[in-house]
Design a protein around this motif. Structure first.
Motif, mmCIF file in Angstrom:
data_model
loop_
_atom_site.group_PDB
_atom_site.id
_atom_site.type_symbol
_atom_site.label_atom_id
_atom_site.label_comp_id
_atom_site.label_asym_id
_atom_site.label_seq_id
_atom_site.Cartn_x
_atom_site.Cartn_y
_atom_site.Cartn_z
ATOM 1 N N ASN A 59 30.525 14.593 69.696
ATOM 2 C CA ASN A 59 29.407 14.697 70.634
ATOM 3 C C ASN A 59 28.381 13.588 70.405
ATOM 4 O OD1 ASN A 59 29.335 17.379 72.425
ATOM 5 N ND2 ASN A 59 30.463 17.794 70.533
ATOM 6 N N ARG A 60 28.276 13.156 69.178
ATOM 7 C CA ARG A 60 27.395 12.021 68.882
ATOM 8 C C ARG A 60 27.909 10.759 69.590
ATOM 9 N NH1 ARG A 60 27.192 12.905 63.927
ATOM 10 N NH2 ARG A 60 25.136 13.878 63.815
ATOM 11 N N ILE A 61 29.214 10.602 69.611
ATOM 12 C CA ILE A 61 29.830 9.455 70.280
ATOM 13 C C ILE A 61 29.667 9.549 71.797
ATOM 14 C CG2 ILE A 61 32.046 8.352 70.820
ATOM 15 C CD1 ILE A 61 32.956 9.111 67.981
ATOM 16 N N MET A 62 29.950 10.709 72.362
ATOM 17 C CA MET A 62 29.926 10.868 73.822
ATOM 18 C C MET A 62 28.519 10.883 74.386
ATOM 19 S SD MET A 62 33.072 13.520 74.606
ATOM 20 C CE MET A 62 32.469 14.818 73.507
ATOM 21 N N GLY A 63 27.525 11.270 73.558
ATOM 22 C CA GLY A 63 26.154 11.327 74.049
ATOM 23 C C GLY A 63 25.965 12.484 75.018
ATOM 24 N N ILE A 64 24.937 12.385 75.861
ATOM 25 C CA ILE A 64 24.609 13.504 76.750
ATOM 26 C C ILE A 64 24.697 13.119 78.217
ATOM 27 C CG2 ILE A 64 23.136 14.582 75.013
ATOM 28 C CD1 ILE A 64 20.735 13.519 76.531
ATOM 29 N N GLU A 65 25.482 12.086 78.518
ATOM 30 C CA GLU A 65 25.619 11.644 79.897
ATOM 31 C C GLU A 65 26.234 12.726 80.782
ATOM 32 O OE1 GLU A 65 28.128 9.974 83.110
ATOM 33 O OE2 GLU A 65 28.882 10.602 81.153
ATOM 34 N N ARG A 66 27.128 13.557 80.205
ATOM 35 C CA ARG A 66 27.701 14.675 80.961
ATOM 36 C C ARG A 66 26.758 15.876 80.972
ATOM 37 N NH1 ARG A 66 32.748 12.862 78.673
ATOM 38 N NH2 ARG A 66 34.376 12.644 80.269
ATOM 39 N N GLY A 67 25.717 15.810 80.179
ATOM 40 C CA GLY A 67 24.810 16.932 80.011
ATOM 41 C C GLY A 67 24.642 17.234 78.532
ATOM 42 N N ILE A 68 23.740 18.128 78.213
ATOM 43 C CA ILE A 68 23.469 18.516 76.836
ATOM 44 C C ILE A 68 24.698 19.239 76.261
ATOM 45 C CG2 ILE A 68 21.932 19.873 75.356
ATOM 46 C CD1 ILE A 68 20.660 17.444 76.715
ATOM 47 N N ALA A 99 22.036 20.161 65.736
ATOM 48 C CA ALA A 99 22.323 19.118 64.761
ATOM 49 C C ALA A 99 21.960 17.732 65.293
ATOM 50 C CB ALA A 99 23.799 19.161 64.372
ATOM 51 N N LEU A 100 22.156 17.526 66.593
ATOM 52 C CA LEU A 100 21.930 16.204 67.171
ATOM 53 C C LEU A 100 20.501 15.975 67.652
ATOM 54 C CD1 LEU A 100 25.189 15.579 69.264
ATOM 55 C CD2 LEU A 100 24.730 15.110 66.862
ATOM 56 N N MET A 101 19.734 17.045 67.860
ATOM 57 C CA MET A 101 18.394 16.922 68.435
ATOM 58 C C MET A 101 17.499 15.909 67.715
ATOM 59 S SD MET A 101 16.306 17.885 70.859
ATOM 60 C CE MET A 101 16.461 19.535 71.526
ATOM 61 N N PRO A 102 17.422 15.905 66.378
ATOM 62 C CA PRO A 102 16.541 14.936 65.706
ATOM 63 C C PRO A 102 16.933 13.480 65.935
ATOM 64 C CG PRO A 102 17.177 16.720 64.211
ATOM 65 C CD PRO A 102 18.055 16.823 65.412
ATOM 66 N N GLU A 103 18.173 13.235 66.335
ATOM 67 C CA GLU A 103 18.651 11.868 66.505
ATOM 68 C C GLU A 103 18.467 11.343 67.925
ATOM 69 O OE1 GLU A 103 22.745 11.868 65.386
ATOM 70 O OE2 GLU A 103 22.415 13.198 63.669
ATOM 71 N N LEU A 104 18.084 12.205 68.866
ATOM 72 C CA LEU A 104 18.016 11.812 70.273
ATOM 73 C C LEU A 104 16.817 10.919 70.553
ATOM 74 C CD1 LEU A 104 18.892 15.218 72.000
ATOM 75 C CD2 LEU A 104 20.434 13.329 71.464
ATOM 76 N N ASP A 105 16.965 10.005 71.532
ATOM 77 C CA ASP A 105 15.821 9.211 71.977
ATOM 78 C C ASP A 105 14.942 10.073 72.874
ATOM 79 O OD1 ASP A 105 16.995 9.260 74.552
ATOM 80 O OD2 ASP A 105 18.026 7.371 74.219
ATOM 81 N N GLU A 106 13.817 9.529 73.317
ATOM 82 C CA GLU A 106 12.827 10.324 74.048
ATOM 83 C C GLU A 106 13.389 10.885 75.350
ATOM 84 O OE1 GLU A 106 9.897 11.357 72.918
ATOM 85 O OE2 GLU A 106 10.572 10.417 71.064
ATOM 86 N N GLU A 107 14.136 10.080 76.095
ATOM 87 C CA GLU A 107 14.691 10.556 77.358
ATOM 88 C C GLU A 107 15.711 11.664 77.122
ATOM 89 O OE1 GLU A 107 16.143 6.974 79.041
ATOM 90 O OE2 GLU A 107 14.246 6.450 80.023
ATOM 91 N N LYS A 159 15.793 13.672 74.542
ATOM 92 C CA LYS A 159 15.064 14.866 74.097
ATOM 93 C C LYS A 159 14.451 15.597 75.289
ATOM 94 C CE LYS A 159 13.888 13.521 69.362
ATOM 95 N NZ LYS A 159 12.822 13.141 68.412
ATOM 96 N N ALA A 160 13.944 14.836 76.266
ATOM 97 C CA ALA A 160 13.369 15.473 77.455
ATOM 98 C C ALA A 160 14.438 16.279 78.189
ATOM 99 C CB ALA A 160 12.778 14.412 78.375
ATOM 100 N N MET A 161 15.645 15.735 78.281
ATOM 101 C CA MET A 161 16.745 16.441 78.933
ATOM 102 C C MET A 161 17.129 17.697 78.153
ATOM 103 S SD MET A 161 18.812 12.934 79.768
ATOM 104 C CE MET A 161 20.378 13.639 80.225
ATOM 105 N N ALA A 162 17.149 17.592 76.825
ATOM 106 C CA ALA A 162 17.487 18.750 76.000
ATOM 107 C C ALA A 162 16.404 19.822 76.082
ATOM 108 C CB ALA A 162 17.686 18.314 74.546
ATOM 109 N N MET A 163 15.153 19.394 76.114
ATOM 110 C CA MET A 163 14.046 20.353 76.127
ATOM 111 C C MET A 163 13.960 21.111 77.444
ATOM 112 S SD MET A 163 11.193 18.083 74.077
ATOM 113 C CE MET A 163 9.847 19.243 74.341
#
Length: 437
Positions: A345-354, A363-371, A373-377
Motif C-alpha cells: 500500500n505504501r507503493i501504490m499510494g492512495i490514488e485509488r482511494g484510502i 500505519a501509513l498516516m504519519p508518512e502521508l503528505d498534506e493532500e 492526509k486531507a483525503m484520509a481525514m
C-alpha cells in the motif's frame, strides 16, 4: 515475464547437456532437475485493472513484491484506460475466459454475474486466505449481494466538497468545520460570492450522477427500487425538491450553467477551465483537482440536514476472483496481499482511494503528505458521520438512467432544465413507467 521464462528454459537445456556429457557431476545435475520440477509447480495468475500509466507502474511494483514474497506464484498483469478495459473485459466474459483476479464494481458488473463468472469469496475468507477483519463492515458490505461476498473493496473514498479558503476569506466567509447544515446555507454563501465576483462560484454541483443518490439517501430513499425489475425508489417530494433547487441555482447563476454543461456533453468539447470557490467530488479526486487548478482547497462533507444518512463510505472499486479460475486460493492470496500488506500500500499510494484496512491506514498516516492526509481525514470524518451504503441494485437500470447512452431520467432532466416540463410533470411520467406498485 518473458525473460524469466527464457531463463528457465536455458537452465533446463544446460541441465540436460550436463546429464549427457558429465557423469562425474550427476549430483549437481539432479539438483538442477529438482529445481526445474519446483518451477513447474508454480502457479500463474492473470490480474487485470484499469487506470493510467502511473497506476500501472505502481501496481506492477506491488505485484513484483508479492511474487518475491510468494515464489510459488507468477502474476501476469494487464491494464487499460477505463473504456478500453471494460470493452476487453466484456469480450473476455462473453468467451468465458476472464482473468483470475480483476478490478470491477460488484453490482454493476451484471453480465459477469449473470454468466456465473464471479466467485463468492466467503469460503476463502473462512479459510483465512482472505483477511477482512480490518475492513469496516459498512465498506465490506459494498462487495456483497444478498449475504454473499463477491468483491473486496480496493481503496475507499467518500462524496464531499472542496472549498477555496482564500476566496472565502476575501469576503469574510468561514468554511464550516464539518459540513453546511443545509443546502440553503450553502446557497446563501454562493449568492454572496457570485454577487461579488459576477460569475458562478460553484462547479457542476447538481450533477445527477453524483448528487441525486445523496439527496435520496438524506431522505431515507434510494435511486433504484429493489423489486428485481427496473424501478425507482424515491418519492415525488424528493425528486421535485432536487430539481427545484437545481433550477433555482442555475437561474441565479450560483453554479455552472446547465446549458454550458449540456453543450459540452453533446459536442464532446471541454470548455470549462474556470476556477470555482466550491466543487463537489470524490475524495480520491482531491489531489488531481488541486494540481489542475492550483488552488488551496479544504475538504468538508456534503450539506445537511441528515448528512449522516446521506454520507456513505464507498469503494474505489472491488477486486474479484473468476469462478472459472483454477487457482482461487492463490488468487485470494494476491488480493489479501494488496489489501493488507503495508509495503504494498505504501507503493501504490492512495490514488485509488484510502487503504480499506484500518490497520494499514493507521500505519501509513504519519508518512502521508498534506493532500493525502486531507483525503484520509475526510474519510475518517465520514466514518463518524455516515450510514451503510445503498443496497446493490439487482436489475438492469440503463433504461431508467445512463449518463452515456441516455435513459428516462436523463431525458426528463433535459426537459425540466430547458423548461419544457415542470418537475411535478416529469415525476408523473417517470412514476407511470417505473413506479413501484
Amino acid at each position: 515475464m518473458g525473460k524469466k521464462a527464457t531463463a528457465v528454459f536455458m537452465i533446463f537445456c544446460i541441465a540436460a547437456f550436463l546429464l549427457c556429457s558429465c557423469s562425474d557431476s550427476l549430483q549437481e545435475d539432479l539438483s538442477e532437475a529438482s529445481q526445474e520440477e519446483e518451477r513447474k509447480e508454480t502457479v500463474t495468475l492473470r490480474f487485470a485493472w484499469w487506470g493510467n500509466e502511473e497506476r500501472a507502474e505502481k501496481t506492477n511494483q506491488a505485484v513484483v513484491l508479492f511474487m518475491e514474497k510468494n515464489p510459488d506464484i507468477i502474476v501476469k498483469t494487464v491494464s487499460f484506460p477505463f473504456d478500453e478495459y471494460v470493452e476487453n473485459l466484456d469480450i473476455s466474459a462473453k468467451t468465458g475466459y476472464i482473468p483470475d483476479v480483476w478490478q470491477g464494481y460488484v453490482g454493476t458488473d451484471g453480465n459477469y454475474m449473470d454468466a456465473g463468472l464471479v466467485e463468492p469469496l466467503d469460503e476463502l475468507v473462512s479459510q483465512g486466505a482472505l483477511r477482512v477483519t480490518d475492513i469496516p463492515e459498512n465498506l465490506l458490505r459494498s462487495g456483497k449481494i444478498g449475504e454473499k461476498l463477491y468483491g473486496i473493496p480496493f481503496g475507499c473514498n467518500v462524496k464531499c466538497m472542496a472549498i477555496d479558503s482564500k476566496i472565502y476569506e476575501s469576503v469574510g466567509l468561514q468554511i464550516p468545520e464539518k459540513y453546511y447544515e443545509s443546502w440553503d446555507a450553502l446557497g446563501e454563501d454562493l449568492a454572496l460570492l457570485a454577487e461579488k465576483e459576477q460569475r458562478p462560484m460553484a462547479g457542476d454541483i447538481f450533477h445527477r450522477g453524483f448528487l441525486f443518490e445523496y439527496f435520496c439517501r438524506q431522505r431515507g430513499e434510494t435511486v433504484y427500487g429493489q423489486t428485481g425489475q427496473p424501478a425507482i425508489g424515491f418519492s415525488e417530494e424528493t425528486y421535485v425538491d432536487y430539481y427545484e433547487k437545481k433550477l433555482q441555482w442555475d437561474a441565479a447563476g450560483w453554479c455552472r450553467s446547465y446549458e454550458d454543461i449540456f453543450r459540452e456533453k453533446n459536442t464532446g468539447k471541454a470548455s470549462d477551465d474556470e476556477k470555482y470557490a466550491v466543487y463537489t467530488l470524490y475524495s480520491n479526486q482531491y489531489r488531481q483537482l488541486c494540481e489542475k487548478t492550483g488552488q488551496e482547497l479544504e475538504l468538508i462533507l456534503l450539506p445537511g440536514p441528515d448528512t449522516d444518512k446521506g454520507t456513505d463510505i464507498r469503494p474505489g472499486s472491488h477486486l474479484c476472483i473468476s469462478s472459472v479460475s483454477e487457482h482461487k486460493e492463490e488468487a485470494a492470496r494476491l488480493i489479501d496481499f494488496l489489501i493488507n500488506d503495508e509495503e504494498a500500500n505504501r507503493i501504490m499510494g492512495i490514488e485509488r482511494g484510502i487503504p480499506v484496512s484500518n490497520k494499514v491506514r493507521d500505519a501509513l498516516m504519519p508518512e502521508l503528505d498534506e493532500e493525502s492526509k486531507a483525503m484520509a481525514m475526510i474519510v475518517e470524518l465520514a466514518e463518524e458521520c455516515s450510514s451503510p451504503g445503498s443496497p446493490v441494485r439487482d436489475m438492469d437500470t440503463s433504461s431508467i438512467d445512463d449518463d452515456v447512452t441516455g435513459g428516462m431520467l436523463e431525458d426528463l432532466e433535459q426537459k425540466i432544465m430547458f423548461r419544457q416540463l415542470t418537475p411535478e410533470e416529469a415525476y408523473r411520467i417517470l412514476y407511470e413507467k417505473y413506479g413501484q406498485n
